[in-house]
Write a protein that holds these residues in place. Structure first.
Motif, mmCIF file in Angstrom:
data_model
loop_
_atom_site.group_PDB
_atom_site.id
_atom_site.type_symbol
_atom_site.label_atom_id
_atom_site.label_comp_id
_atom_site.label_asym_id
_atom_site.label_seq_id
_atom_site.Cartn_x
_atom_site.Cartn_y
_atom_site.Cartn_z
ATOM 1 N N GLN A 20 28.122 -8.787 -1.757
ATOM 2 C CA GLN A 20 26.917 -8.126 -1.246
ATOM 3 C C GLN A 20 26.494 -6.969 -2.147
ATOM 4 O O GLN A 20 25.363 -6.491 -2.067
ATOM 5 C CB GLN A 20 27.161 -7.619 0.182
ATOM 6 N N LYS A 65 19.782 -16.566 -1.226
ATOM 7 C CA LYS A 65 20.065 -17.317 0.005
ATOM 8 C C LYS A 65 20.645 -16.429 1.110
ATOM 9 O O LYS A 65 20.513 -16.728 2.277
ATOM 10 C CB LYS A 65 21.020 -18.479 -0.293
ATOM 11 N N TYR A 66 21.295 -15.309 0.736
ATOM 12 C CA TYR A 66 21.837 -14.419 1.773
ATOM 13 C C TYR A 66 20.721 -13.677 2.503
ATOM 14 O O TYR A 66 20.925 -13.146 3.574
ATOM 15 C CB TYR A 66 22.778 -13.369 1.171
ATOM 16 N N LYS A 106 27.257 -10.954 5.989
ATOM 17 C CA LYS A 106 25.917 -11.374 5.601
ATOM 18 C C LYS A 106 25.924 -12.392 4.476
ATOM 19 O O LYS A 106 24.945 -13.088 4.273
ATOM 20 C CB LYS A 106 25.111 -10.148 5.164
ATOM 21 N N ASN A 107 27.007 -12.422 3.712
ATOM 22 C CA ASN A 107 27.055 -13.344 2.573
ATOM 23 C C ASN A 107 27.725 -14.660 2.943
ATOM 24 O O ASN A 107 28.063 -15.444 2.079
ATOM 25 C CB ASN A 107 27.796 -12.694 1.403
ATOM 26 N N LYS A 108 27.918 -14.874 4.236
ATOM 27 C CA LYS A 108 28.572 -16.110 4.660
ATOM 28 C C LYS A 108 27.763 -16.778 5.773
ATOM 29 O O LYS A 108 27.142 -16.098 6.578
ATOM 30 C CB LYS A 108 29.990 -15.816 5.150
ATOM 31 N N THR A 109 27.834 -18.104 5.802
ATOM 32 C CA THR A 109 27.150 -18.824 6.870
ATOM 33 C C THR A 109 27.916 -18.627 8.174
ATOM 34 O O THR A 109 29.028 -18.100 8.183
ATOM 35 C CB THR A 109 27.091 -20.339 6.583
ATOM 36 N N ASN A 120 31.752 -17.576 8.477
ATOM 37 C CA ASN A 120 32.139 -16.367 9.181
ATOM 38 C C ASN A 120 33.337 -16.624 10.096
ATOM 39 O O ASN A 120 34.272 -15.835 10.142
ATOM 40 C CB ASN A 120 30.966 -15.848 10.020
ATOM 41 N N TYR A 158 22.576 -18.567 7.565
ATOM 42 C CA TYR A 158 23.065 -17.226 7.253
ATOM 43 C C TYR A 158 22.654 -16.299 8.392
ATOM 44 O O TYR A 158 21.650 -16.548 9.073
ATOM 45 C CB TYR A 158 22.492 -16.742 5.916
ATOM 46 N N GLU A 194 19.142 -15.434 9.250
ATOM 47 C CA GLU A 194 18.213 -16.488 9.642
ATOM 48 C C GLU A 194 18.228 -16.774 11.146
ATOM 49 O O GLU A 194 17.475 -17.622 11.611
ATOM 50 C CB GLU A 194 18.556 -17.782 8.892
#
Lengths: 235, 248
Positions: free
Chosen positions: A146, A224-225, B97-100, B104, B140, B143
Motif C-alpha cells: 500500500q 486495482k486496489y 485494502k490491497n487484498k480481495t 483477506n 477489493y 468496491e
C-alpha cells in the motif's frame, strides 16, 4: 549549417554510451532503493543515533549540488579509504559514480518512502496485528504493497533525476552521453555541435520516456486496489 | 466451576496523563457472549483493545485458556503469540485494502496458521458463505459497501477459529439500513457457542444475544449481570441513570 544526416551518423556512435548510461541509472536506482528502505525504517522507528545520522545525511545531500558529491566520491574518498588501508587505485570510474549516486539518492528516496509509509491507515497495521501477523509479515504483505503506489510518482521523478545526473560523469572522466558528444564534436573540429547535442537530447528523451513508461505500467498494476480517496480523474 | 476461560485482572491503562482503565477485573466463561456498555469515554474499547494487546496495559494480567501474560513485562514475541488467541472485528472494518475479500480471509490462515493455500481457500469460502459474501470474494474492499466489508471482516475473524472474538462497535460506522444484516450475522455466530466480547451501543441487540452484560463508567466496571437482570433491575445508581438516558 545544420545537417540532419549527421544526427543519423552520430546516433549509432552513441549507442554504446547510451547502454552504459542505462546501466548506471538502473544500478543507481536499485542500490539506492535497496538502501532507502532500511534508512526509511530507521527514520520512522527513530532508532537512536543512526536515525540522527540519517537526518544529517539527508540534510547534507539536499543542500549539496550533485557535482560536489561526485567530486567528493572521486577525489576525496580514495584518500580517506587509503588511510584505513583500502586501496582504490584499481576501482573503475563507474564505481565512484555509483557511490556518489547512491550516497545522494538513498536518503533522498527514503524521504519519498517515509511519508508514503506513514500515509497507510493505522487500521491496516492493527488489523494485521489482530490476526496474529508478525511485524515483518505485516510490512511485507500489507503495508509495503500500500506504500508503493503512493510513492511511485515521486520515485519516477527520482529515477528521471538520476538519468539527468549521469550528464555529470564526464567531469570525472567517465564517458557519458555528454562526454561522448564532446568527443564527437572534437573529432569534427567543433563543426557539428548542434547535431551532436541534438543526438544527446534525443537519447535523454528516449531514456526519460522509457522510465516514465515503466513507472506508468507499474502504477496501472496498483490501480486495482483503488486506494485513492481523492478526487476521481477522468480516465 | 473451575477457573474462568478468560480472566482479566487489575488492568491499568493510561494515555499520557489520562488514566482510562483504573484497575479492571473481568471473568468470561467459555461460550459467553459478553457485552461491554457504558457512556462514551469510559474505556470500553480500550479494555477490548487491551485484551489483544493493541493497547498495552501498564499493569495487570490476562489469561485466555491456559495462557497467561503479565502486562508489565512483555516481549514483542510474547505479544504476537498471545494475540493469536483472539481476533477482532473493527468499527471501521479495516479490511486489507490491497487484498480481495477472499485473500483477506485467507491471509491469517496461510501466514499465521501455515495452512496450504487450498485448505485456506476452503475454510475461507466456508466462512464467507456463512456471512453471505460468496458472490463478492474477488472484490477489493473499496468496491463493496460498508455492510459487505464488515461481513467480510467478521469472516476474517471467524476463519482463524480463535478462542475469543472481540467486536469493537461492529455496526457503529454502518448506514442504518445495513445494521440489521450485520447484527443478524453476529446473532447467528453467538449461537454457535464461540466466546465473544462485544462493545456495542445496540442495546436491544445486546440484551437479546448476551449471556452477560458489563456496565463500565469512568475506567471501572460498575456492574455485571445477566442481561435481563441488569436491564430490568440495575443495582447501581450509575447504571440506572445510564439506562434511563438511552432507553427512551
Amino acid at each position: 549549417m545544420f545537417e540532419l544526416f549527421k544526427v543519423v551518423e552520430f546516433f549509432p556512435k552513441m549507442l554504446e554510451t547510451f547502454v552504459y548510461t542505462i546501466w548506471v541509472v538502473i544500478g543507481s536506482v536499485f542500490i539506492s532503493f535497496a538502501l532507502a528502505v532500511p534508512i526509511a525504517v530507521i527514520r520512522i522507528k527513530k532508532i537512536p543515533l543512526i536515525s540522527q545520522f540519517c537526518e544529517v545525511w539527508l540534510s547534507f545531500i539536499r543542500s549539496m549540488p550533485g557535482i560536489l558529491e561526485l567530486f567528493l566520491a572521486y577525489f576525496v574518498l580514495p584518500g580517506m579509504l587509503d588511510k584505513v588501508g583500502i586501496d582504490t587505485s584499481d576501482w573503475s570510474g563507474t564505481t565512484f559514480v555509483l557511490i556518489a549516486m547512491v550516497f545522494h539518492y538513498a536518503p533522498f528516496i527514503s524521504e519519498i518512502l517515509r511519508p508514503a509509509y506513514l500515509s497507510v491507515d493505522i487500521g491496516q497495521h492493527e488489523a494485521a496485528a489482530s490476526i496474529g501477523l508478525t511485524g515483518f509479515q505485516t510490512f511485507v504483505k500489507i503495508i509495503a504493497p500500500q506504500t508503493l503506489p503512493v510513492a511511485l510518482p515521486l520515485l519516477c521523478n527520482a529515477a528521471i533525476d538520476t538519468v539527468k545526473d549521469t550528464s555529470l560523469l564526464f567531469t570525472i572522466g567517465v564517458i557519458d552521453l555528454m562526454g561522448k558528444a564532446d568527443l564527437i564534436i572534437a573529432d569534427s573540429y567543433g563543426m557539428s555541435k548542434m547535431e551532436a547535442y541534438l543526438t544527446v537530447a534525443i537519447y535523454y528523451w528516449i531514456l526519460t520516456v522509457g522510465v516514465i513508461a515503466i513507472f506508468r505500467q507499474w502504477e496501472k498494476y496498483f490501480k486495482k486496489y483503488k486506494l485513492s480517496t481523492g478526487i476521481k480523474l477522468k480516465s | 466451576m473451575g477457573e474462568p476461560f478468560v480472566k482479566i485482572r487489575d488492568i491499568h491503562k493510561s494515555f499520557g496523563k489520562t488514566q482510562v482503565l483504573k484497575g479492571v477485573d473481568l471473568d468470561v466463561e467459555k461460550g459467553d457472549v459478553v457485552t461491554l456498555m457504558g457512556p462514551s469515554g469510559t474505556g470500553k474499547t480500550t479494555l477490548l483493545r487491551c485484551i489483544n494487546l493493541l493497547e498495552r496495559p501498564e499493569q495487570g494480567s490476562i489469561t485466555i485458556g491456559d495462557e497467561t501474560i503479565e502486562c508489565g513485562k512483555l516481549t514483542k514475541k510474547a505479544m504476537v503469540s498471545f494475540r493469536r488467541n483472539t481476533t477482532m472485528v473493527f468499527q471501521n472494518y479495516n479490511l486489507f485494502k490491497n487484498k480481495t475479500v477472499l485473500e483477506n480471509v485467507m491471509e491469517g490462515l496461510v501466514s499465521v496458521q501455515k495452512k496450504s493455500k487450498e485448505e485456506a481457500r476452503e475454510i475461507a469460502m466456508e466462512e464467507l458463505v456463512k456471512v453471505n459474501m460468496e458472490d463478492k470474494i474477488n472484490a477489493y474492499p473499496s468496491e463493496i459497501s460498508g455492510g459487505q466489508q464488515q461481513r467480510a471482516g467478521i469472516a476474517r475473524a471467524l476463519a482463524l477459529k480463535p478462542k475469543v472474538i472481540l467486536l469493537d462497535e461492529p455496526t457503529s460506522a454502518l448506514d442504518p439500513e445495513l445494521v440489521g444484516g450485520v447484527l443478524d450475522i453476529i446473532k447467528d455466530i453467538a449461537k454457535t457457542g464461540i466466546t465473544m466480547i462485544i462493545v456495542t451501543h445496540e442495546m436491544r441487540f445486546a440484551r437479546k444475544i448476551s449471556t452477560k452484560v458489563v456496565f463500565m463508567d469512568g475506567g471501572y466496571i460498575v456492574e455485571t449481570g445477566a442481561p435481563d437482570e441488569l436491564f430490568e433491575n440495575p443495582k447501581e445508581e450509575r447504571t440506572k441513570k445510564f439506562l434511563e438516558k438511552i432507553m427512551h
